[in-house]
Scaffold this motif. Structure first.
Motif, mmCIF file in Angstrom:
data_model
loop_
_atom_site.group_PDB
_atom_site.id
_atom_site.type_symbol
_atom_site.label_atom_id
_atom_site.label_comp_id
_atom_site.label_asym_id
_atom_site.label_seq_id
_atom_site.Cartn_x
_atom_site.Cartn_y
_atom_site.Cartn_z
ATOM 1 N N VAL A 1 67.353 114.278 18.886
ATOM 2 C CA VAL A 1 67.913 114.740 17.609
ATOM 3 C C VAL A 1 67.456 113.777 16.531
ATOM 4 N N ARG A 2 66.823 114.289 15.492
ATOM 5 C CA ARG A 2 66.204 113.449 14.484
ATOM 6 C C ARG A 2 66.619 113.847 13.073
ATOM 7 N N ILE A 3 66.876 112.850 12.235
ATOM 8 C CA ILE A 3 67.074 113.090 10.807
ATOM 9 C C ILE A 3 65.688 113.204 10.177
ATOM 10 N N ALA A 4 65.407 114.345 9.578
ATOM 11 C CA ALA A 4 64.095 114.584 8.964
ATOM 12 C C ALA A 4 64.247 114.607 7.445
ATOM 13 N N SER A 5 63.472 113.774 6.770
ATOM 14 C CA SER A 5 63.576 113.643 5.318
ATOM 15 C C SER A 5 62.190 113.465 4.705
ATOM 16 N N PRO A 6 62.052 113.801 3.419
ATOM 17 C CA PRO A 6 60.750 113.622 2.769
ATOM 18 C C PRO A 6 60.439 112.174 2.414
ATOM 19 N N THR A 7 61.449 111.311 2.499
ATOM 20 C CA THR A 7 61.273 109.895 2.195
ATOM 21 C C THR A 7 61.820 109.065 3.349
ATOM 22 N N PRO A 8 61.372 107.817 3.497
ATOM 23 C CA PRO A 8 61.837 106.993 4.622
ATOM 24 C C PRO A 8 63.343 106.741 4.625
ATOM 25 N N ARG A 9 63.965 106.726 3.448
ATOM 26 C CA ARG A 9 65.404 106.511 3.362
ATOM 27 C C ARG A 9 65.994 107.533 2.386
ATOM 28 N N VAL A 10 67.205 107.973 2.667
ATOM 29 C CA VAL A 10 67.904 108.898 1.774
ATOM 30 C C VAL A 10 69.333 108.406 1.578
ATOM 31 N N THR A 11 69.874 108.684 0.401
ATOM 32 C CA THR A 11 71.236 108.262 0.064
ATOM 33 C C THR A 11 72.102 109.488 -0.152
ATOM 34 N N SER A 12 73.272 109.492 0.470
ATOM 35 C CA SER A 12 74.160 110.650 0.422
ATOM 36 C C SER A 12 74.879 110.763 -0.912
ATOM 37 N N MET A 13 75.582 111.856 -1.085
ATOM 38 C CA MET A 13 76.382 112.087 -2.287
ATOM 39 C C MET A 13 77.500 111.051 -2.409
ATOM 40 N N ASN A 14 77.841 110.419 -1.294
ATOM 41 C CA ASN A 14 78.866 109.370 -1.299
ATOM 42 C C ASN A 14 78.267 107.976 -1.207
ATOM 43 N N ARG A 15 76.959 107.892 -1.480
ATOM 44 C CA ARG A 15 76.242 106.627 -1.603
ATOM 45 C C ARG A 15 76.058 105.895 -0.274
#
Length: 209
Positions: free
Chosen positions: A36-50
């Motif tokens: 199971v993998r978190i897939a994102s367009p950038t190496p790190r992502v920040t949530s709506m709750n920071r």
């Protein structure tokens, strides 16, 4: 088995992380092929709750996933308006993948033309602009047809997880995952409610339930 959880900047913590935790139960039970993998367009992502998290993979690997769960977030419409990002999402294919979307993630599947006019679910905040995009929204927590499922509301993650696990590992595995995460004293009620949503979309499995 490769499952990607599509997660963009401004993501809803619950949508991505509840599903991530529940789906990883299969790996914790010893299935070393279950990824199971978190897939994102950038190496790190920040949530709506920071909350900032590291991605496991970029969008180039989405086409290789057996299943993709599209989470929601505060910037979903920005994603939908990005031709570059939408082009990368164009590899999603319900003919060879299971696709699940939660809340505003439903909007992305709709914009990609992957809902095929099937009634879909989303959250109440996202509903007006999901409807404006041409998606037929139904007031339900979960809906699925074929290889595509949608859910509305943060805690509806459990229904998408149950559907994915049942499709990929079978009904017994789905029950085990639900049982593990259910509140003490409410185990059977929790399982019955989740499968009550999911089994109508899985007629072959429902016969053995």
């Amino acid at each position: 088995m490769h499952i990607s959880i599509l997660t963009f900047d401004g993501f809803n913590d619950l949508d991505s992380l509840v599903a991530f935790g529940m789906l990883n139960r299969i790996a914790l039970l010893g299935d070393t092929d279950w990824k199971v993998r978190i897939a994102s367009p950038t190496p790190r992502v920040t949530s709506m709750n920071r909350l900032t998290i590291d991605a496991h993979e970029d969008l180039s690997q989405l086409g290789e996933a057996d299943a993709v769960l599209v989470g929601s977030g505060m910037k979903t419409r920005e994603v939908a308006n990005s031709s570059a990002l939408m082009a990368q999402l164009g590899v999603l294919n319900p003919e060879r993948q299971l696709l699940a979307a939660q809340c505003s993630g439903t909007f992305l599947l709709g914009r990609l033309g992957l809902l095929g006019g099937v009634p879909a679910c989303t959250d109440l905040t996202s509903k007006p602009w999901v409807v404006e995009s041409g998606v037929d929204v139904v007031p339900r927590a979960f809906a699925a047809r074929g290889n595509v499922a949608t859910a509305g509301g943060c805690l509806a993650s459990q229904y998408l997880v149950a559907w994915l696990v049942a499709r990929l590992k079978g009904l017994d595995a789905a029950r085990e995952v639900l049982h593990y995460f259910a509140p003490v004293g409410e185990k059977q009620e929790f399982i019955d409610r989740a499968l009550g949503h999911v089994l109508p979309a899985l007629p072959a499995l429902a016969e053995t339930a």
